[in-house]
Scaffold this active site. Structure first.
Site, PDB file in Angstrom:
ATOM      1  N   GLU A   2       0.832  -1.215   0.000  1.00 51.49           N
ATOM      2  CA  GLU A   2       0.000   0.000   0.000  1.00 51.49           C
ATOM      3  C   GLU A   2       0.861   1.258   0.000  1.00 51.49           C
ATOM      4  O   GLU A   2       0.802   2.065   0.935  1.00 51.49           O
ATOM      5  CB  GLU A   2      -0.940  -0.008   1.203  1.00 51.49           C
ATOM      6  CG  GLU A   2      -1.902  -1.187   1.166  1.00 51.49           C
ATOM      7  CD  GLU A   2      -3.076  -1.033   2.099  1.00 51.49           C
ATOM      8  OE1 GLU A   2      -2.923  -0.370   3.143  1.00 51.49           O
ATOM      9  OE2 GLU A   2      -4.150  -1.559   1.782  1.00 51.49           O
ATOM     10  N   GLU A  34      -6.513  -7.717  -1.340  1.00 57.55           N
ATOM     11  CA  GLU A  34      -7.108  -7.803   0.005  1.00 57.55           C
ATOM     12  C   GLU A  34      -8.599  -7.517  -0.076  1.00 57.55           C
ATOM     13  O   GLU A  34      -9.007  -6.355  -0.148  1.00 57.55           O
ATOM     14  CB  GLU A  34      -6.461  -6.801   0.978  1.00 57.55           C
ATOM     15  CG  GLU A  34      -5.051  -7.159   1.366  1.00 57.55           C
ATOM     16  CD  GLU A  34      -4.440  -6.182   2.383  1.00 57.55           C
ATOM     17  OE1 GLU A  34      -5.201  -5.554   3.153  1.00 57.55           O
ATOM     18  OE2 GLU A  34      -3.204  -6.047   2.384  1.00 57.55           O
TER      19      GLU A  34
HETATM   20  C1  GAL Z   1      -4.441  -3.045   4.826  1.00 56.96           C
HETATM   21  C2  GAL Z   1      -3.016  -3.561   4.973  1.00 56.96           C
HETATM   22  C3  GAL Z   1      -3.014  -4.900   5.697  1.00 56.96           C
HETATM   23  C4  GAL Z   1      -3.840  -4.802   6.945  1.00 56.96           C
HETATM   24  C5  GAL Z   1      -5.237  -4.316   6.599  1.00 56.96           C
HETATM   25  C6  GAL Z   1      -6.151  -4.155   7.791  1.00 56.96           C
HETATM   26  O1  GAL Z   1      -4.485  -1.725   4.473  1.00 56.96           O
HETATM   27  O2  GAL Z   1      -2.422  -3.716   3.708  1.00 56.96           O
HETATM   28  O3  GAL Z   1      -1.707  -5.267   5.984  1.00 56.96           O
HETATM   29  O4  GAL Z   1      -3.225  -3.925   7.822  1.00 56.96           O
HETATM   30  O5  GAL Z   1      -5.153  -3.068   6.017  1.00 56.96           O
HETATM   31  O6  GAL Z   1      -6.338  -5.355   8.414  1.00 56.96           O
END
Ligand code: GAL
Length: 854
Positions: free
Chosen positions: A179, A248
């Site tokens: 990110e 994600e």
């Molecule tokens: C995302 C990040 C992950 C985790 C997630 C929240 O932005 O890439 O590593 O922190 O948020 O659980």
């Protein structure tokens, strides 16, 4: 543009020739062995479970319809001090990847090495902060050198085990950084340079698989920029020749101490995934598929709980969470039925109503798949598509692999619901003995004395959560507060994360920061004595922050001012006094948490410590391992705040802090955000702490805890996690509505038959049917009620098929229940069953009208 695209295709091709690479990409998808693929993936972080759990988790993921497992690589557990590597036990990434390979799954390896992940310091080792001249996550030579060294170390390790797909291994994709977009915007040119460097660096490692970078619009070629979020259908990659990947898809959310738990309704999660696929997405990774546990001091934060359950399809303990797991499994099946159309054609979008659309994929070679969507958050819709009528519940998508028959609708959950319960075991934890940290004699180990307040992480290097700040202040007996005036107030400004304040050996109070706002002020009136007064501040780091840039500049601990207000002279600033520092606790220096260290001190019966609620106490006891295979947890509700170990292994930090916030229940429709669906307000943010079975011996397991504030260890109980109640509800098929009715798909047959499926956990059997009604029952799991339309044979049919079985399936048709209880009405079967660990093969049950003996 075209020539650039050709260049990259050629580059990949040449590389592949050289490396025998078999993973590449084009604008539609990742290509494995030359085939475009729609891939479903799930994050399982190897250090968040124990190696004995890995195979089970990965097989469950496979059975849930996943093609790939995604994990970050956690630098700080692999390289605890520069050049000293650890790839053992929970950190055995090679073993983890080999299990993935054995299961026939792919892997996405997110090396980072910045990972965020609610993991201590975002995955960076704390020693990195002290590399001379370092500046994190930017165009800085010392940082880039270390990052490259570690990335190469990991890539070479995995290459030496032939784990990349180009070598016949499971890894099809790798990620650098995490990110980066927001930081790049903030840093400007330096950020751009750093990213360009990172892309070149990883490409030069010749892994033979594509690299990704998430949430960063300017990712340089040939890296693929990907999306993270609750929804990603509006995302497009930064170049037309890159595929649309979702690294994600947040399946729930994490919990902070002091906050409630967050749940994401599976209907909305499935809707967001179907939306992504219908708009041309070809890779979805659930973050998390199994969240697991932040054992030891690995939780980030500050104040991330030890549980990282995440409301994921596999719960913290590795048990299947229903209906989330099953509903997603059905979604994956439906998507896979469309795979050939999805990878070959672009969607043709037509409007079916104001808020309804069809996305239709018609490949040249023939075939047709369609996604019918209703974005309305309130109302269902009836739509006409291909001359047929379809009914779409609000906020839902129906999937038609052949453009005719609906095999899945995101809002219609056919899977059972399971209620996971914590049940006490008969295990006794005895005898409790305690040892006092003894605040008045703070002179163990080495101390450092300095004028002024020092930063905490510089002092502890994060080898412990605890740092003592001690000073002495002389108070003149003539002060007016000794003669009836107002008592002075002690004010302590901290940059985080928590403090316990002791004056002359007595705990006078504590203060805590928050995850977002770490700074806090402690303020309290104090009882001082004439002459010397000892002030001792126990400053606590509750997980180092994991989000942001410039980690080198982050501060923790008491940086002041520390001031006494209300003396005759006004205020007395103690910030620049002589302070003595002690790193860690006395018990830590004596290794009291380990079986080898406990005999170094005299323990006493815990009764007095418990009665007086003495702070800073070590407690210990023994217990035998309970029989059975169910996952185990400690019920820590009777305790305050601290850490707990079993046989020397750290279970993690515990804190019985109560969740604030509003938990008003939520529907699945409308855009999801974590505050929308909260549960557990007014209850401890975390009450249960996972005890991995593999950490136990049959007898005399040592439990040790360090309790900061008070609490009653004798009430700690060992619980087992079981799924006792399961529910399912499935509608019958009706000829006239066949084309849009959700039904369970039986791949052995050529048609869809509605069936109810019930499954108990491993080693459990259906012991009774608490409710069954084929008709038009009302209510939800736990509160089903019969209506006037009810087949009296319902219970008997279910009992006959299910009692004594681990799982069973019952067809939802009139013929199966004797006669139609209410003709011309669409009926459903609702069942609530009880699972137990003993197998009963016979039962006598009284239903409304019949008593049946088997
Ligand atoms: C995302 C990040 C992950 C985790 C997630 C929240 O932005 O890439 O590593 O922190 O948020 O659980």
């Amino acid at each position: 543009m075209k020539s650039l695209m050709l260049f990259w295709v050629l580059m990949l091709f040449l590389n592949c020739k050289f490396m025998q690479c078999s993973v590449s990409y084009d604008r539609k998808a990742l290509l494995i062995d030359g085939q475009r693929r729609i891939l479903m993936s799930g994050s399982i972080h190897y250090p968040r479970s124990t190696p004995d759990m890995w195979e089970d988790l990965i097989m469950k993921a496979k059975n849930g319809g996943l093609d790939a497992i995604d994990t970050y690589v956690f630098w700080n557990v692999h390289e605890p001090s520069p050049g000293n590597y650890n790839f053992e036990g929970r950190y055995d990434i090679v073993k983890f990847l080999k299990i993935i390979q054995k299961a026939g799954l792919y892997a996405h390896l997110r090396i980072g090495p910045y990972v965020c992940a609610e993991w201590n310091f975002g995955g960076f080792p704390v020693w990195l902060k002290y590399v001379p001249g370092i500046s994190f996550r930017t165009d800085n030579e010392p940082f880039k050198r270390e990052m490259q060294r570690f990335t190469e170390k990991i890539v070479n390790l995995l290459k030496s085990h032939n784990l990349f797909e180009s070598q016949g291994g499971p890894i099809i994709l790798a990620q650098v950084e995490n990110e980066y977009g927001r930081l790049r915007m903030r840093l400007g040119r330096e950020g751009n340079n750093y990213m360009t460097w990172a892309a070149k660096m990883v490409t030069s490692l010749q892994t033979g698989v594509p690299w990704t970078m998430c949430k960063d619009g300017d990712t340089p070629d040939p890296l693929i920029n990907t999306c993270n979020g609750f929804y990603c259908d509006n995302f497009t990659p930064n170049k037309g020749y890159k595929p649309k990947l979702w690294t994600e898809a947040w399946s729930g959310w994490f919990t902070e101490f002091g906050g409630p738990n967050h749940q994401r309704p599976v209907q909305d999660l499935a809707f967001s995934v179907a939306r992504f696929i219908q708009t041309g997405g070809s890779f979805v990774n659930y973050y998390m598929y199994h969240g697991g546990t932040n054992f030891g001091r690995t939780a980030g934060g500050p104040f991330i709980t030890t549980s990282y359950d995440y409301d994921a399809p596999l719960d913290e303990y590795g048990l299947i969470r229903q209906p989330k797991y099953g509903h997603l499994k059905e979604l994956h099946k439906a998507i896979k039925l469309c795979e050939s159309a999805l990878v070959s054609a672009d969607p043709i979008v037509t409007q079916l109503g104001d808020r309804q659309q069809a996305h239709v994929f018609i490949p040249e070679q023939g075939g047709c798949s369609a996604f019918l969507s209703n974005y309305d958050t309130e109302s269902g819709a009836k739509v006409l598509f291909n001359n047929r009528h379809y009914s779409l519940p609000p906020w839902s998508i129906s999937i038609l692999p052949d453009c005719k028959n609906v095999v899945f609708n995101t809002a219609k959950v056919g899977e059972q619901t399971s209620h996971m319960e914590m049940v006490p075991t008969s295990t006794k934890i005895l005898p409790w003995e305690s040892y006092n940290e003894d605040v008045s004699a703070l002179d163990y180990g080495s101390t450092i004395t300095a004028l002024g307040l020092l930063e905490q992480i510089n002092m502890t290097r994060d080898t412990t959560d605890y740092l003592w700040y001690k000073t002495s202040v002389d108070i003149n007996p003539s002060e007016s507060f000794f003669h009836g005036g107002d008592r002075p107030t002690l004010i302590v400004e901290s940059t985080g994360h928590a403090v316990h304040v002791f004056v002359n050996g007595q705990l006078i109070g504590s203060s805590f920061g928050g995850r977002k706002n770490r700074r806090f002020t402690f303020s309290k009136t104090v009882n001082l004595q004439p002459g010397a007064n000892k002030i001792a501040l126990l400053s606590i780091a509750v997980g180092l922050p994991n989000v942001g840039g410039h980690f080198e500049s982050w501060n923790t601990g008491i940086l002041g001012p520390v001031v006494l207000h209300g003396l005759d002279q006004g205020k007395l600033d103690l910030s620049w006094e002589r302070w003595t520092y002690q790193v860690g606790l006395k018990g830590e220096s004596m290794n009291l948490a380990s079986p080898n260290g406990i005999s170094t001190v005299e323990w006493m019966d815990s009764k007095i410590a418990v009665q007086d609620q003495q702070p800073l106490m070590w407690h210990k006891a023994y217990f035998d391992a309970p029989e059975g295979k169910e996952p185990l947890a400690l019920d820590m509700q009777s305790m305050g705040k601290g850490q707990v170990w079993i046989n020397g292994e750290s279970i993690g930090r515990y804190w019985t802090t109560y969740a604030s916030g509003e938990c008003k229940g939520c529907g699945y429709t409308g855009r999801f955000a974590p505050p929308k669906c909260q549960v557990g307000c007014g209850k401890p943010s975390q009450r249960w702490y996972h005890v991995p079975r593999s950490w136990l011996k049959p007898t005399r397991n040592l439990i040790v805890l360090f309790e900061e504030t008070g609490g009653n260890p004798t009430k700690i109980a060992l619980m087992k996690r079981t799924t006792n109640t399961i529910c399912a509800q499935v509608s019958e098929t009706h000829r006239t509505i066949k084309s849009f009715q959700i039904e369970s798909y039986d791949s052995t047959q050529e048609f869809y038959i509605p069936k109810i499926h019930l499954h108990c956990a491993f080693n459990q059997y259906i012991s009774s049917i608490a409710f069954a009604s084929f008709g038009t029952p009302f209510g939800t799991c736990g509160s089903f009620v019969k209506s006037s339309c009810h087949a009296s044979t319902s219970n008997a049919v279910l009992e006959k098929r299910c009692i004594g079985k681990q799982s069973c399936a019952v067809t939802v048709t009139n013929s199966n229940f004797g006669k139609d209880p209410c003709p011309n009405v669409l009926k459903r079967l609702s069942v609530q069953a009880i699972c137990a660990s003993t197998k009963s093969t016979a039962t006598t049950t009284t239903t409304n009208q019949t008593t049946i003996h088997y």
